[in-house]
Design a protein around this motif. Structure first.
Motif, PDB file in Angstrom:
ATOM      1  N   TRP A  78       0.853  -1.190   0.000  1.00  0.00           N
ATOM      2  CA  TRP A  78       0.000   0.000   0.000  1.00  0.00           C
ATOM      3  C   TRP A  78       0.893   1.245   0.000  1.00  0.00           C
ATOM      4  O   TRP A  78       1.174   1.862   1.011  1.00  0.00           O
ATOM      5  N   THR A  79       1.367   1.598  -1.192  1.00  0.00           N
ATOM      6  CA  THR A  79       2.216   2.757  -1.383  1.00  0.00           C
ATOM      7  C   THR A  79       2.201   3.106  -2.864  1.00  0.00           C
ATOM      8  O   THR A  79       1.731   2.323  -3.705  1.00  0.00           O
ATOM      9  N   PHE A  80       2.723   4.270  -3.194  1.00  0.00           N
ATOM     10  CA  PHE A  80       2.883   4.654  -4.594  1.00  0.00           C
ATOM     11  C   PHE A  80       4.009   3.820  -5.203  1.00  0.00           C
ATOM     12  O   PHE A  80       4.970   3.448  -4.521  1.00  0.00           O
ATOM     13  N   VAL A  81       3.913   3.572  -6.493  1.00  0.00           N
ATOM     14  CA  VAL A  81       4.872   2.676  -7.147  1.00  0.00           C
ATOM     15  C   VAL A  81       6.308   3.197  -7.083  1.00  0.00           C
ATOM     16  O   VAL A  81       7.258   2.417  -7.258  1.00  0.00           O
ATOM     17  N   ALA A  82       6.502   4.481  -6.837  1.00  0.00           N
ATOM     18  CA  ALA A  82       7.867   5.015  -6.743  1.00  0.00           C
ATOM     19  C   ALA A  82       8.673   4.302  -5.668  1.00  0.00           C
ATOM     20  O   ALA A  82       9.890   4.132  -5.818  1.00  0.00           O
ATOM     21  N   THR A  83       8.031   3.891  -4.590  1.00  0.00           N
ATOM     22  CA  THR A  83       8.734   3.192  -3.515  1.00  0.00           C
ATOM     23  C   THR A  83       9.391   1.925  -4.043  1.00  0.00           C
ATOM     24  O   THR A  83      10.565   1.644  -3.776  1.00  0.00           O
ATOM     25  N   ALA A  84       8.634   1.152  -4.804  1.00  0.00           N
ATOM     26  CA  ALA A  84       9.161  -0.096  -5.353  1.00  0.00           C
ATOM     27  C   ALA A  84      10.178   0.166  -6.465  1.00  0.00           C
ATOM     28  O   ALA A  84      11.203  -0.519  -6.554  1.00  0.00           O
ATOM     29  N   HIS A  85       9.908   1.149  -7.309  1.00  0.00           N
ATOM     30  CA  HIS A  85      10.869   1.484  -8.364  1.00  0.00           C
ATOM     31  C   HIS A  85      12.220   1.868  -7.768  1.00  0.00           C
ATOM     32  O   HIS A  85      13.273   1.515  -8.318  1.00  0.00           O
ATOM     33  N   ALA A  86      12.208   2.592  -6.669  1.00  0.00           N
ATOM     34  CA  ALA A  86      13.460   3.015  -6.037  1.00  0.00           C
ATOM     35  C   ALA A  86      14.280   1.812  -5.597  1.00  0.00           C
ATOM     36  O   ALA A  86      15.509   1.779  -5.777  1.00  0.00           O
ATOM     37  N   ALA A  87      13.617   0.822  -5.007  1.00  0.00           N
ATOM     38  CA  ALA A  87      14.333  -0.372  -4.568  1.00  0.00           C
ATOM     39  C   ALA A  87      14.948  -1.111  -5.754  1.00  0.00           C
ATOM     40  O   ALA A  87      16.105  -1.559  -5.699  1.00  0.00           O
ATOM     41  N   VAL A  88      14.181  -1.233  -6.834  1.00  0.00           N
ATOM     42  CA  VAL A  88      14.693  -1.917  -8.019  1.00  0.00           C
ATOM     43  C   VAL A  88      15.907  -1.178  -8.574  1.00  0.00           C
ATOM     44  O   VAL A  88      16.926  -1.793  -8.950  1.00  0.00           O
ATOM     45  N   GLN A  89      15.834   0.144  -8.638  1.00  0.00           N
ATOM     46  CA  GLN A  89      16.955   0.926  -9.160  1.00  0.00           C
ATOM     47  C   GLN A  89      18.202   0.790  -8.288  1.00  0.00           C
ATOM     48  O   GLN A  89      19.330   0.943  -8.766  1.00  0.00           O
ATOM     49  N   ALA A  90      18.003   0.504  -6.997  1.00  0.00           N
ATOM     50  CA  ALA A  90      19.139   0.292  -6.103  1.00  0.00           C
ATOM     51  C   ALA A  90      19.658  -1.138  -6.162  1.00  0.00           C
ATOM     52  O   ALA A  90      20.609  -1.486  -5.452  1.00  0.00           O
ATOM     53  N   GLY A  91      19.029  -1.981  -6.983  1.00  0.00           N
ATOM     54  CA  GLY A  91      19.477  -3.360  -7.141  1.00  0.00           C
ATOM     55  C   GLY A  91      18.848  -4.327  -6.166  1.00  0.00           C
ATOM     56  O   GLY A  91      19.307  -5.470  -6.054  1.00  0.00           O
ATOM     57  N   LEU A  92      17.784  -3.921  -5.476  1.00  0.00           N
ATOM     58  CA  LEU A  92      17.111  -4.783  -4.521  1.00  0.00           C
ATOM     59  C   LEU A  92      15.792  -5.284  -5.084  1.00  0.00           C
ATOM     60  O   LEU A  92      15.250  -4.725  -6.044  1.00  0.00           O
ATOM     61  N   MET A  93      15.276  -6.328  -4.485  1.00  0.00           N
ATOM     62  CA  MET A  93      13.998  -6.892  -4.889  1.00  0.00           C
ATOM     63  C   MET A  93      12.920  -6.450  -3.889  1.00  0.00           C
ATOM     64  O   MET A  93      13.028  -6.737  -2.695  1.00  0.00           O
ATOM     65  N   PRO A  94      11.862  -5.758  -4.337  1.00  0.00           N
ATOM     66  CA  PRO A  94      10.776  -5.427  -3.412  1.00  0.00           C
ATOM     67  C   PRO A  94      10.120  -6.683  -2.850  1.00  0.00           C
ATOM     68  O   PRO A  94       9.893  -7.658  -3.585  1.00  0.00           O
ATOM     69  N   TRP A  95       9.837  -6.643  -1.571  1.00  0.00           N
ATOM     70  CA  TRP A  95       9.078  -7.700  -0.890  1.00  0.00           C
ATOM     71  C   TRP A  95       7.880  -7.021  -0.262  1.00  0.00           C
ATOM     72  O   TRP A  95       8.036  -6.226   0.663  1.00  0.00           O
ATOM     73  N   PHE A  96       6.680  -7.317  -0.774  1.00  0.00           N
ATOM     74  CA  PHE A  96       5.483  -6.592  -0.382  1.00  0.00           C
ATOM     75  C   PHE A  96       4.810  -7.242   0.821  1.00  0.00           C
ATOM     76  O   PHE A  96       4.536  -8.447   0.822  1.00  0.00           O
ATOM     77  N   LEU A  97       4.528  -6.412   1.808  1.00  0.00           N
ATOM     78  CA  LEU A  97       3.826  -6.858   3.007  1.00  0.00           C
ATOM     79  C   LEU A  97       2.543  -6.056   3.179  1.00  0.00           C
ATOM     80  O   LEU A  97       2.367  -4.993   2.572  1.00  0.00           O
ATOM     81  N   ASP A  98       1.674  -6.558   4.048  1.00  0.00           N
ATOM     82  CA  ASP A  98       0.370  -5.944   4.227  1.00  0.00           C
ATOM     83  C   ASP A  98       0.438  -4.738   5.152  1.00  0.00           C
ATOM     84  O   ASP A  98       1.299  -4.660   6.040  1.00  0.00           O
ATOM     85  N   ALA A  99      -0.462  -3.812   4.933  1.00  0.00           N
ATOM     86  CA  ALA A  99      -0.591  -2.645   5.805  1.00  0.00           C
ATOM     87  C   ALA A  99      -1.552  -2.954   6.946  1.00  0.00           C
ATOM     88  O   ALA A  99      -2.385  -3.852   6.852  1.00  0.00           O
ATOM     89  N   ASP A 100      -1.411  -2.190   8.010  1.00  0.00           N
ATOM     90  CA  ASP A 100      -2.359  -2.289   9.115  1.00  0.00           C
ATOM     91  C   ASP A 100      -3.726  -1.774   8.666  1.00  0.00           C
ATOM     92  O   ASP A 100      -3.823  -0.775   7.945  1.00  0.00           O
ATOM     93  N   ARG A 101      -4.769  -2.407   9.122  1.00  0.00           N
ATOM     94  CA  ARG A 101      -6.132  -2.065   8.691  1.00  0.00           C
ATOM     95  C   ARG A 101      -6.517  -0.633   9.049  1.00  0.00           C
ATOM     96  O   ARG A 101      -7.183   0.059   8.283  1.00  0.00           O
ATOM     97  N   ASP A 102      -6.073  -0.173  10.219  1.00  0.00           N
ATOM     98  CA  ASP A 102      -6.510   1.133  10.705  1.00  0.00           C
ATOM     99  C   ASP A 102      -5.549   2.264  10.353  1.00  0.00           C
ATOM    100  O   ASP A 102      -5.973   3.347   9.947  1.00  0.00           O
ATOM    101  N   SER A 103      -4.245   2.027  10.504  1.00  0.00           N
ATOM    102  CA  SER A 103      -3.274   3.094  10.250  1.00  0.00           C
ATOM    103  C   SER A 103      -2.869   3.194   8.785  1.00  0.00           C
ATOM    104  O   SER A 103      -2.294   4.199   8.377  1.00  0.00           O
ATOM    105  N   TRP A 104      -3.133   2.138   7.994  1.00  0.00           N
ATOM    106  CA  TRP A 104      -2.761   2.046   6.578  1.00  0.00           C
ATOM    107  C   TRP A 104      -1.252   1.936   6.390  1.00  0.00           C
ATOM    108  O   TRP A 104      -0.740   2.130   5.297  1.00  0.00           O
ATOM    109  N   MET A 105      -0.532   1.581   7.439  1.00  0.00           N
ATOM    110  CA  MET A 105       0.927   1.516   7.391  1.00  0.00           C
ATOM    111  C   MET A 105       1.413   0.094   7.658  1.00  0.00           C
ATOM    112  O   MET A 105       0.743  -0.694   8.325  1.00  0.00           O
TER     113      MET A 105
END
Length: 372
Positions: free
Chosen positions: A96-123
């Motif tokens: 639950w974030t804008f795609v720039a977050t994942a693009h940044a990781a890829v550009q740094a040579g890392l693989m994004p690993w997506f996890l779930d956000a908290d239901r109430d805080s959205w984080m």
């Protein structure tokens, strides 16, 4: 005749845009442009860039240092590199974030690993990530946490997580110019034209670690440090003096603009009083940002979007269905994401800008209440 009159009134109603960005006016920028003319220093960390960085750092306290960059995506990428995140490892982040977050990781040579956000805080929470680490599909060298739409996470809790696990933590605070103020985690803020304080394109990283700030500076400037010898592989992510001129003019106007953002937020909150629309905690009261993303009843977002569209009122689902749904990241590992999927169905970006008036707020509220 009555039906014709109603149609005429409907046709005369202007569309409501989802956003109306506003950067500093030419007259406000002009004194800074004249300083550029006098100095004849146009790029490469000139006096206006230095002043901008000092003023941005000051918002985070006496020990903070700010490093400007061409945009916040570059800020995230270069911070991962400056922290020594190992290429080929995983970078944990909420889907639950804008795609720039994942693009940044890829550009740094890392693989994004997506996890779930908290239901109430959205984080993403430290507890969620720590529980998932034993089942990670590979080594995890960093996590990018996100301030969703400007709402800040618990920095102290993430510092404790970092101390216990050794996983480097970076805060993607792209939309949190107003709320961000703790430099203990490397914090990346956007100065894009659509943000609450913008200069067109740009961003900055704030830290209380002088060594990290120095590495970031080298990474934005070809790896140079005090000579014409490039010390290590880097890039060109500097901002020009002209960009800094816009940023400084925006900072000059910020106290008044901040009040306007709060006034617009209160106008919208009052119009929606008594509805089943929920605001992020503190939005428009304790902190402000350039978007208004609200919670709706479970699964109601598509229906409300259709009703608003029929009334010529624009909306956005700013983060779509989550990063994991983008084809660019289809091969990235992820955990189960029930809260992310729920947020995609139940959150909605409403029209919001600093000069939103009571009449437009009432139109938005009337449609939402009648369609709810």
């Amino acid at each position: 005749m009555a039906k014709q009159a109603r149609n005429l009134r409907a046709d005369s109603v202007s569309p409501i845009a989802v956003a109306k960005p506003r950067l500093p006016l030419a007259d406000a920028i002009l004194p800074y442009l004249r300083r550029i003319d006098t100095a004849r220093w146009y790029s490469n960390f000139g006096p206006l860039v230095q002043e901008l960085e000092e003023r941005l750092a000051h918002r985070f306290g006496a020990n903070a240092l700010a490093v400007t960059c061409s945009n916040a995506t570059q800020g995230l990428t270069l911070t991962l590199k400056a922290l020594g995140a190992t290429p080929g490892t995983l970078c944990a982040m909420p889907s639950w974030t804008f795609v720039a977050t994942a693009h940044a990781a890829v550009q740094a040579g890392l693989m994004p690993w997506f996890l779930d956000a908290d239901r109430d805080s959205w984080m993403l929470t430290p507890q969620t990530l720590e529980a998932a680490l034993p089942r990670a599909p590979g080594p995890v060298s960093a996590v990018i946490i996100v301030a969703p739409f400007g709402h800040m996470p618990d920095v102290a809790a993430w510092l404790d997580f970092q101390d216990r696990t050794g996983v480097k933590v970076i805060l993607d605070a792209a939309a949190a110019f107003d709320a961000a103020g703790d430099p203990r985690l490397p914090t990346v803020v956007s100065l894009h034209a659509t943000k609450v304080l913008g200069m067109g394109e740009g961003g900055y990283v704030v830290t209380d670690d002088p060594a990290l700030a120095s590495r970031l500076r080298r990474l934005t400037g070809f790896g140079f440090e005090g000579s014409r010898l490039s010390q290590h592989a880097a890039t060109n992510a500097k901002i020009s003096e002209y960009a800094a001129a816009v940023g400084l003019a925006a900072l000059d106007a910020w106290p008044g603009d901040r009040l306007r953002w709060f006034t617009a937020a209160q106008t919208l909150r009052q119009a929606l009083y008594g509805s089943d629309i929920g605001f992020q905690p503190g939005w428009g009261r304790d902190w402000t940002t350039s978007v208004c993303v609200v919670a709706t009843p479970e699964g109601a977002a598509p229906r409300l979007i259709a009703a608003l569209k029929a009334a010529d009122i624009d909306t956005r689902q700013w983060w779509g269905e989550g990063c994991h749904a983008s084809p660019a990241f289809a091969e990235c590992p992820r955990t189960d994401l029930p809260n992310t999927e729920r947020l995609a169905r139940s959150t909605l970006g409403l029209p919001f800008y600093m000069d939103l008036d009571a009449a437009d707020a009432a139109r938005i509220a009337d449609i939402l209440k009648s369609a709810g």
